[in-house]
Enzyme design. Structure first.
Site, PDB file in Angstrom:
ATOM      1  N   LYS A   1     -10.530  -1.154  10.370  1.00  0.00           N
ATOM      2  CA  LYS A   1     -10.619  -2.315   9.471  1.00  0.00           C
ATOM      3  C   LYS A   1     -11.086  -3.541  10.241  1.00  0.00           C
ATOM      4  O   LYS A   1     -11.241  -4.611   9.672  1.00  0.00           O
ATOM      5  CB  LYS A   1      -9.254  -2.604   8.844  1.00  0.00           C
ATOM      6  CG  LYS A   1      -8.609  -1.379   8.200  1.00  0.00           C
ATOM      7  CD  LYS A   1      -8.380  -1.539   6.745  1.00  0.00           C
ATOM      8  CE  LYS A   1      -7.549  -0.391   6.214  1.00  0.00           C
ATOM      9  NZ  LYS A   1      -8.067   0.121   4.962  1.00  0.00           N
TER      10      LYS A   1
ATOM     11  N   ASP B   1       2.982  -4.602   8.032  1.00  0.00           N
ATOM     12  CA  ASP B   1       1.776  -3.802   7.838  1.00  0.00           C
ATOM     13  C   ASP B   1       0.589  -4.753   8.022  1.00  0.00           C
ATOM     14  O   ASP B   1       0.288  -5.568   7.151  1.00  0.00           O
ATOM     15  CB  ASP B   1       1.810  -3.193   6.425  1.00  0.00           C
ATOM     16  CG  ASP B   1       0.495  -2.509   6.057  1.00  0.00           C
ATOM     17  OD1 ASP B   1      -0.494  -2.657   6.798  1.00  0.00           O
ATOM     18  OD2 ASP B   1       0.467  -1.841   5.001  1.00  0.00           O
TER      19      ASP B   1
ATOM     20  N   GLN C   1      -4.571  -5.165   6.886  1.00  0.00           N
ATOM     21  CA  GLN C   1      -5.572  -6.086   6.320  1.00  0.00           C
ATOM     22  C   GLN C   1      -5.581  -7.446   6.991  1.00  0.00           C
ATOM     23  O   GLN C   1      -6.513  -8.224   6.775  1.00  0.00           O
ATOM     24  CB  GLN C   1      -5.313  -6.278   4.816  1.00  0.00           C
ATOM     25  CG  GLN C   1      -5.519  -5.037   3.980  1.00  0.00           C
ATOM     26  CD  GLN C   1      -6.976  -4.586   3.942  1.00  0.00           C
ATOM     27  OE1 GLN C   1      -7.895  -5.387   4.061  1.00  0.00           O
ATOM     28  NE2 GLN C   1      -7.185  -3.297   3.785  1.00  0.00           N
TER      29      GLN C   1
ATOM     30  N   CYS D   1      -4.643   2.342  -3.775  1.00  0.00           N
ATOM     31  CA  CYS D   1      -3.395   2.840  -3.168  1.00  0.00           C
ATOM     32  C   CYS D   1      -2.251   1.855  -3.366  1.00  0.00           C
ATOM     33  O   CYS D   1      -1.376   1.703  -2.494  1.00  0.00           O
ATOM     34  CB  CYS D   1      -3.565   3.150  -1.681  1.00  0.00           C
ATOM     35  SG  CYS D   1      -4.670   4.505  -1.378  1.00  0.00           S
TER      36      CYS D   1
ATOM     37  N   HIS E   1       0.875  -1.175   0.000  1.00  0.00           N
ATOM     38  CA  HIS E   1       0.000   0.000   0.000  1.00  0.00           C
ATOM     39  C   HIS E   1       0.918   1.234   0.000  1.00  0.00           C
ATOM     40  O   HIS E   1       2.035   1.178   0.538  1.00  0.00           O
ATOM     41  CB  HIS E   1      -0.833  -0.056   1.280  1.00  0.00           C
ATOM     42  CG  HIS E   1      -1.916   0.968   1.389  1.00  0.00           C
ATOM     43  ND1 HIS E   1      -1.661   2.268   1.757  1.00  0.00           N
ATOM     44  CD2 HIS E   1      -3.252   0.880   1.209  1.00  0.00           C
ATOM     45  CE1 HIS E   1      -2.814   2.920   1.786  1.00  0.00           C
ATOM     46  NE2 HIS E   1      -3.789   2.114   1.462  1.00  0.00           N
TER      47      HIS E   1
HETATM   48  N1  PLP Z   1      -1.822  -0.800   4.503  1.00  0.00           N
HETATM   49  C1  PLP Z   1      -2.782  -1.517   3.915  1.00  0.00           C
HETATM   50  C2  PLP Z   1      -2.472  -2.868   3.381  1.00  0.00           C
HETATM   51  C3  PLP Z   1      -4.070  -0.987   3.796  1.00  0.00           C
HETATM   52  O1  PLP Z   1      -5.026  -1.690   3.202  1.00  0.00           O
HETATM   53  C4  PLP Z   1      -4.328   0.305   4.308  1.00  0.00           C
HETATM   54  C5  PLP Z   1      -5.671   0.914   4.133  1.00  0.00           C
HETATM   55  O2  PLP Z   1      -6.399   0.592   3.225  1.00  0.00           O
HETATM   56  C6  PLP Z   1      -3.291   0.983   4.936  1.00  0.00           C
HETATM   57  C7  PLP Z   1      -2.054   0.419   5.010  1.00  0.00           C
HETATM   58  C8  PLP Z   1      -3.518   2.340   5.518  1.00  0.00           C
HETATM   59  O3  PLP Z   1      -4.404   2.250   6.589  1.00  0.00           O
HETATM   60  P1  PLP Z   1      -4.990   3.579   7.248  1.00  0.00           P
HETATM   61  O4  PLP Z   1      -5.551   4.379   6.130  1.00  0.00           O
HETATM   62  O5  PLP Z   1      -6.026   3.075   8.195  1.00  0.00           O
HETATM   63  O6  PLP Z   1      -3.856   4.256   7.929  1.00  0.00           O
END
Ligand code: PLP
Length: 414
Positions: free
Chosen positions: A234, A208, A211, A372, A131
């Site tokens: 999430k 990370d 998900q 993203c 992401h």
């Molecule tokens: N990493 C992954 C794999 C994500 O799916 C997301 C959000 O969609 C993020 C990071 C960023 O999360 P947040 O927007 O809650 O900070």
């Protein structure tokens, strides 16, 4: 363990659905079908009640007050820290830092650990399915320090090429930061092995977990990751709150992130000393209400049973994969052997955005675009996908509606 004891024999999806008031609404005159769970999940009544309970019952700033409301708010806030510690299997509550979410957690590490430890010529490894939140902070750091960003490639199924990863590791590797489960494809990465190999090369690791936390059992001790970032929204919790887990010795050695209230021990114009963990990284008034309600989300997950939710989502994923594969001209992007409940797809001669709009007209919420993960879309030579992602409250009947809705949309676009 509470979790094991509370797993029920059968999964009552209708009962679960009744806990989510938003599922009673209509969109464009049709019952809402919400398949955008990888972007954010809906919230059960228990979470909404926790939010209103705080604002109507004991709204106060935390930690420094001696009055009753402040003490109640502080206790509730700190209860969430204990609940998260149990939920991810951390050794101590001092390792649980509240953040705004995964993005802030990763940025915190890049700005503090990164600035202290990365020098010119060092290497940071990420993967091709990250992401943007796990790309840009490292890019910024590399630019500033003259370090190099290296990327683990993926195959056509959307799986990481582990052998290529091993080849990237070397004496200059200082950080390996990878996504546990891909938001765009659903791929679950073998993070235990990735972490082991990184440690053998002397690198620090960040996972990370944006998900993965809603779908997989997370135990940071077993994973042995150095950092783990997650977002409450999430996993049925509120937006604007999340957690960075870090090993205590690393968090203690790192410089501070933001300066302000709560993160200090003593301030004078000559010198400021910093508070102990975890408060050292929690400057300013935090997101009290949402953090308190985050515990209600974890309680919800325990009550329904994480294993039960996982099995239900696996069933939905299998069912949806079969249904969508039967649609002519539709191609699933991301067919890794291990996946969370995410299906990304493209359809011949149909732009994902048009499909998204036509599905919305039928009350079906999906996400369209690059999710993203622009470099990953570039790898597949596509501008984006249409993505349906499933949660505890989704049903096979809703997937039937999605398949029928897609057929209708495809006909309109042809
Ligand atoms: N990493 C992954 C794999 C994500 O799916 C997301 C959000 O969609 C993020 C990071 C960023 O999360 P947040 O927007 O809650 O900070």
């Amino acid at each position: 363990m509470i979790k094991e004891a509370q797993i029920r024999e059968s999964y009552e999806v209708e009962q679960v659905r009744r806990e989510f008031p938003i599922l009673r609404r209509e969109v464009k005159g049709k019952p809402l079908i919400y398949f955008d769970n990888a972007a954010t999940t809906q919230k059960p009544q228990q979470v909404i009640d926790a939010l209103t309970g705080y604002y109507t019952g004991y709204n106060a700033n935390i930690h420094r007050g001696i009055h009753t409301l402040a003490e109640e708010a502080t206790a509730a806030f700190e209860n969430t820290r204990d609940a998260v510690q149990r939920f991810i299997g951390a050794d101590s509550r001092e390792e649980i830092i509240f953040t705004r979410g995964t993005t802030e957690g990763i940025n915190l590490v890049a700005y503090t650990w990164g600035r202290q430890n990365i020098k010119a010529g060092d290497e940071i490894i990420i993967s091709a399915m990250e992401h943007h939140s796990n790309i840009v902070p490292w890019q910024v750091l590399c630019e500033e320090k003259g370090a190099k960003l290296k990327v683990i490639p993926v195959n056509e199924k959307g799986e990481l090429l582990f052998e290529e990863y091993i080849k990237l590791l070397g004496p200059r590797t200082k950080m390996v930061s990878v996504v546990h489960a891909s938001n765009a494809l659903g791929t679950i990465n073998p993070v235990r092995q990735i972490i082991d190999a990184a440690h053998k090369a002397g690198a620090v690791t960040l996972i990370d977990g944006a998900q993965s936390t809603a779908h997989l059992d997370i135990n940071v001790r077993d994973l042995d990751c150095d950092f783990f970032a997650l977002s409450a929204h999430k996993l049925y919790g509120p937006t604007g709150t999340g957690v960075l887990y870090g090993k205590k010795e690393l968090l203690e050695a790192m410089p501070v992130f933001q300066g302000g209230g709560e993160m200090i021990k003593e301030v004078s114009f000559e010198k400021t000393t910093y508070n102990q963990l975890p408060y050292k990284y929690e400057a300013g008034t935090p997101n009290i209400a949402d953090t308190i309600a985050f515990k209600a989300a974890l309680d919800f997950i325990y009550r329904i049973g994480k294993e039960q939710i996982r099995r239900h989502e696996e069933d939905l994923l299998g069912y949806a994969t079969a249904q969508l594969r039967a649609i002519r001209g539709l191609k699933i992007i991301g067919e890794a052997a291990e996946k969370t409940s995410v299906i990304s797809f493209v359809v011949d001669n149909a732009h994902p955005q048009d499909l998204g709009i036509l599905l919305d007209n039928q009350g079906i919420a999906v996400r369209t675009g690059h999710h993203c993960t622009q470099p990953l879309m570039d790898f597949f030579c596509i501008p984006g996908t249409t993505r349906a992602s499933f949660a505890a409250y989704n049903t096979r009947a809703e997937i039937d509606e999605l398949a029928a809705g897609l057929q209708k949309a495809i006909k309109l676009l042809s």
